[in-house]
Design a protein around this motif. Structure first.
Motif, PDB file in Angstrom:
ATOM      1  N   ASP A   1     -59.860  19.356 -51.027  1.00  0.00           N
ATOM      2  CA  ASP A   1     -59.107  18.425 -50.198  1.00  0.00           C
ATOM      3  C   ASP A   1     -59.831  17.082 -50.272  1.00  0.00           C
ATOM      4  O   ASP A   1     -61.044  17.020 -50.070  1.00  0.00           O
ATOM      5  CB  ASP A   1     -59.085  18.955 -48.760  1.00  0.00           C
ATOM      6  CG  ASP A   1     -58.181  18.155 -47.855  1.00  0.00           C
ATOM      7  OD1 ASP A   1     -58.125  16.918 -48.002  1.00  0.00           O
ATOM      8  OD2 ASP A   1     -57.552  18.763 -46.987  1.00  0.00           O
ATOM      9  N   LYS A   2     -59.117  16.013 -50.579  1.00  0.00           N
ATOM     10  CA  LYS A   2     -59.765  14.703 -50.708  1.00  0.00           C
ATOM     11  C   LYS A   2     -60.416  14.237 -49.407  1.00  0.00           C
ATOM     12  O   LYS A   2     -61.378  13.488 -49.436  1.00  0.00           O
ATOM     13  CB  LYS A   2     -58.776  13.673 -51.215  1.00  0.00           C
ATOM     14  CG  LYS A   2     -58.463  13.870 -52.672  1.00  0.00           C
ATOM     15  CD  LYS A   2     -57.719  12.681 -53.204  1.00  0.00           C
ATOM     16  CE  LYS A   2     -57.753  12.742 -54.702  1.00  0.00           C
ATOM     17  NZ  LYS A   2     -57.436  11.466 -55.294  1.00  0.00           N
ATOM     18  N   GLU A   3     -59.894  14.677 -48.257  1.00  0.00           N
ATOM     19  CA  GLU A   3     -60.501  14.300 -46.977  1.00  0.00           C
ATOM     20  C   GLU A   3     -61.739  15.121 -46.664  1.00  0.00           C
ATOM     21  O   GLU A   3     -62.583  14.705 -45.896  1.00  0.00           O
ATOM     22  CB  GLU A   3     -59.485  14.434 -45.848  1.00  0.00           C
ATOM     23  CG  GLU A   3     -58.397  13.393 -45.910  1.00  0.00           C
ATOM     24  CD  GLU A   3     -57.492  13.455 -44.690  1.00  0.00           C
ATOM     25  OE1 GLU A   3     -57.885  14.036 -43.660  1.00  0.00           O
ATOM     26  OE2 GLU A   3     -56.379  12.914 -44.770  1.00  0.00           O
ATOM     27  N   ARG A   4     -61.823  16.332 -47.239  1.00  0.00           N
ATOM     28  CA  ARG A   4     -62.968  17.216 -47.033  1.00  0.00           C
ATOM     29  C   ARG A   4     -63.441  17.733 -48.396  1.00  0.00           C
ATOM     30  O   ARG A   4     -63.272  18.904 -48.715  1.00  0.00           O
ATOM     31  CB  ARG A   4     -62.586  18.386 -46.127  1.00  0.00           C
ATOM     32  CG  ARG A   4     -62.242  17.959 -44.707  1.00  0.00           C
ATOM     33  CD  ARG A   4     -61.794  19.115 -43.843  1.00  0.00           C
ATOM     34  NE  ARG A   4     -60.499  19.673 -44.204  1.00  0.00           N
ATOM     35  CZ  ARG A   4     -59.332  19.137 -43.886  1.00  0.00           C
ATOM     36  NH1 ARG A   4     -59.278  18.018 -43.215  1.00  0.00           N
ATOM     37  NH2 ARG A   4     -58.207  19.713 -44.233  1.00  0.00           N
ATOM     38  N   PRO A   5     -64.026  16.842 -49.224  1.00  0.00           N
ATOM     39  CA  PRO A   5     -64.345  17.221 -50.608  1.00  0.00           C
ATOM     40  C   PRO A   5     -65.385  18.332 -50.748  1.00  0.00           C
ATOM     41  O   PRO A   5     -65.483  18.932 -51.804  1.00  0.00           O
ATOM     42  CB  PRO A   5     -64.851  15.913 -51.226  1.00  0.00           C
ATOM     43  CG  PRO A   5     -65.233  15.054 -50.087  1.00  0.00           C
ATOM     44  CD  PRO A   5     -64.396  15.467 -48.922  1.00  0.00           C
ATOM     45  N   ARG A   6     -66.113  18.650 -49.707  1.00  0.00           N
ATOM     46  CA  ARG A   6     -67.105  19.724 -49.806  1.00  0.00           C
ATOM     47  C   ARG A   6     -66.479  21.105 -49.656  1.00  0.00           C
ATOM     48  O   ARG A   6     -67.080  22.099 -50.002  1.00  0.00           O
ATOM     49  CB  ARG A   6     -68.198  19.532 -48.768  1.00  0.00           C
ATOM     50  CG  ARG A   6     -69.029  18.307 -49.070  1.00  0.00           C
ATOM     51  CD  ARG A   6     -70.211  18.202 -48.172  1.00  0.00           C
ATOM     52  NE  ARG A   6     -70.959  17.021 -48.559  1.00  0.00           N
ATOM     53  CZ  ARG A   6     -71.898  16.483 -47.858  1.00  0.00           C
ATOM     54  NH1 ARG A   6     -72.219  17.020 -46.699  1.00  0.00           N
ATOM     55  NH2 ARG A   6     -72.533  15.418 -48.271  1.00  0.00           N
ATOM     56  N   ALA A   7     -65.268  21.145 -49.125  1.00  0.00           N
ATOM     57  CA  ALA A   7     -64.579  22.429 -48.959  1.00  0.00           C
ATOM     58  C   ALA A   7     -63.742  22.703 -50.194  1.00  0.00           C
ATOM     59  O   ALA A   7     -62.858  21.933 -50.541  1.00  0.00           O
ATOM     60  CB  ALA A   7     -63.689  22.388 -47.718  1.00  0.00           C
ATOM     61  N   GLU A   8     -64.055  23.796 -50.880  1.00  0.00           N
ATOM     62  CA  GLU A   8     -63.304  24.180 -52.065  1.00  0.00           C
ATOM     63  C   GLU A   8     -62.361  25.319 -51.705  1.00  0.00           C
ATOM     64  O   GLU A   8     -62.736  26.231 -50.978  1.00  0.00           O
ATOM     65  CB  GLU A   8     -64.259  24.631 -53.167  1.00  0.00           C
ATOM     66  CG  GLU A   8     -63.560  24.959 -54.455  1.00  0.00           C
ATOM     67  CD  GLU A   8     -64.524  25.353 -55.553  1.00  0.00           C
ATOM     68  OE1 GLU A   8     -64.338  26.443 -56.109  1.00  0.00           O
ATOM     69  OE2 GLU A   8     -65.461  24.587 -55.836  1.00  0.00           O
ATOM     70  N   TYR A   9     -61.135  25.246 -52.198  1.00  0.00           N
ATOM     71  CA  TYR A   9     -60.128  26.247 -51.899  1.00  0.00           C
ATOM     72  C   TYR A   9     -59.654  26.903 -53.187  1.00  0.00           C
ATOM     73  O   TYR A   9     -59.778  26.337 -54.268  1.00  0.00           O
ATOM     74  CB  TYR A   9     -58.937  25.611 -51.182  1.00  0.00           C
ATOM     75  CG  TYR A   9     -59.341  24.928 -49.908  1.00  0.00           C
ATOM     76  CD1 TYR A   9     -59.551  25.660 -48.747  1.00  0.00           C
ATOM     77  CD2 TYR A   9     -59.534  23.559 -49.861  1.00  0.00           C
ATOM     78  CE1 TYR A   9     -59.934  25.041 -47.563  1.00  0.00           C
ATOM     79  CE2 TYR A   9     -59.927  22.930 -48.696  1.00  0.00           C
ATOM     80  CZ  TYR A   9     -60.124  23.677 -47.548  1.00  0.00           C
ATOM     81  OH  TYR A   9     -60.504  23.067 -46.397  1.00  0.00           O
ATOM     82  N   LYS A  10     -59.075  28.076 -53.041  1.00  0.00           N
ATOM     83  CA  LYS A  10     -58.582  28.817 -54.191  1.00  0.00           C
ATOM     84  C   LYS A  10     -57.247  29.457 -53.844  1.00  0.00           C
ATOM     85  O   LYS A  10     -57.085  29.995 -52.753  1.00  0.00           O
ATOM     86  CB  LYS A  10     -59.593  29.887 -54.583  1.00  0.00           C
ATOM     87  CG  LYS A  10     -59.460  30.390 -55.986  1.00  0.00           C
ATOM     88  CD  LYS A  10     -60.618  31.340 -56.297  1.00  0.00           C
ATOM     89  CE  LYS A  10     -60.969  31.290 -57.752  1.00  0.00           C
ATOM     90  NZ  LYS A  10     -62.075  32.169 -58.102  1.00  0.00           N
ATOM     91  N   GLN A  11     -56.304  29.362 -54.764  1.00  0.00           N
ATOM     92  CA  GLN A  11     -55.012  30.045 -54.636  1.00  0.00           C
ATOM     93  C   GLN A  11     -54.874  30.968 -55.838  1.00  0.00           C
ATOM     94  O   GLN A  11     -55.384  30.675 -56.915  1.00  0.00           O
ATOM     95  CB  GLN A  11     -53.847  29.051 -54.619  1.00  0.00           C
ATOM     96  CG  GLN A  11     -53.816  28.209 -53.380  1.00  0.00           C
ATOM     97  CD  GLN A  11     -52.639  27.253 -53.350  1.00  0.00           C
ATOM     98  OE1 GLN A  11     -51.913  27.087 -54.319  1.00  0.00           O
ATOM     99  NE2 GLN A  11     -52.451  26.606 -52.214  1.00  0.00           N
TER     100      GLN A  11
ATOM    101  N   TRP B   1     -47.885  31.055 -55.244  1.00  0.00           N
ATOM    102  CA  TRP B   1     -49.338  31.208 -55.108  1.00  0.00           C
ATOM    103  C   TRP B   1     -49.647  31.762 -53.720  1.00  0.00           C
ATOM    104  O   TRP B   1     -48.980  31.419 -52.748  1.00  0.00           O
ATOM    105  CB  TRP B   1     -50.030  29.857 -55.268  1.00  0.00           C
ATOM    106  CG  TRP B   1     -49.810  29.206 -56.584  1.00  0.00           C
ATOM    107  CD1 TRP B   1     -48.731  28.463 -56.962  1.00  0.00           C
ATOM    108  CD2 TRP B   1     -50.683  29.234 -57.704  1.00  0.00           C
ATOM    109  NE1 TRP B   1     -48.898  28.026 -58.241  1.00  0.00           N
ATOM    110  CE2 TRP B   1     -50.077  28.481 -58.728  1.00  0.00           C
ATOM    111  CE3 TRP B   1     -51.930  29.821 -57.943  1.00  0.00           C
ATOM    112  CZ2 TRP B   1     -50.675  28.298 -59.970  1.00  0.00           C
ATOM    113  CZ3 TRP B   1     -52.522  29.637 -59.175  1.00  0.00           C
ATOM    114  CH2 TRP B   1     -51.902  28.890 -60.180  1.00  0.00           C
ATOM    115  N   THR B   2     -50.655  32.610 -53.624  1.00  0.00           N
ATOM    116  CA  THR B   2     -51.104  33.126 -52.325  1.00  0.00           C
ATOM    117  C   THR B   2     -52.527  32.648 -52.077  1.00  0.00           C
ATOM    118  O   THR B   2     -53.257  32.307 -53.009  1.00  0.00           O
ATOM    119  CB  THR B   2     -51.072  34.667 -52.289  1.00  0.00           C
ATOM    120  OG1 THR B   2     -51.929  35.179 -53.304  1.00  0.00           O
ATOM    121  CG2 THR B   2     -49.655  35.185 -52.488  1.00  0.00           C
TER     122      THR B   2
END
Length: 130
Positions: A115-125, A29-30
């Motif tokens: 990220d469970k510590e920063r649930p407002r930040a959504e990431y994509k791979q 994944w990138t």
């Protein structure tokens, strides 16, 4: 009267996503994350069938490379939760790090997670073809 059927159906449906995530996760994944203020993180991660992974990422600020990190470790999935444990030769303390994520969506092309510590930040791979 319908309670046992609902309970059995709920338990059955809860098991399916974990199996789908584990098999869907395997591969390369990138990612490219714009963290604002000119800071970007680009990298790749390879999830292996034996539950190990290898990751490399480059941190840049205003186009200038600030850091290169390499990591290797293990991963596991529980429901839709992905946990990684890793060490990095690029960390001076050599300590093991644990990250916990919740997978929102996963398919052949991409994976979205928080990220469970920063649930407002959504990431994509994105699944890599290379």
């Amino acid at each position: 009267m319908n309670t046992p059927l609902i309970l059995v159906l709920s338990v059955f449906l809860a098991v399916i996503p974990a199996a789908i995530c584990e098999t869907s996760l395997i591969g390369k994944w990138t990612y490219h994350v714009d963290q604002g203020e000119g800071i970007e993180v680009k990298g790749f991660i390879v999830y292996e069938m034996d539950k190990s992974f290898y990751e490399e990422m480059t941190l840049t600020k205003n186009g200038e490379v600030m850091d290169l990190l390499r990591m290797k470790g293990t991963w596991f999935v529980d429901g839709l939760d992905l946990t990684t444990k890793f060490t990095s030769p690029d960390r001076p303390d050599g300590a093991e790090v644990k990250n916990e994520y919740t997978i929102i969506e996963i398919n052949e092309e991409h994976m979205r997670y928080v990220d469970k510590e920063r649930p407002r930040a959504e990431y994509k791979q994105y699944r890599s073809t290379k």
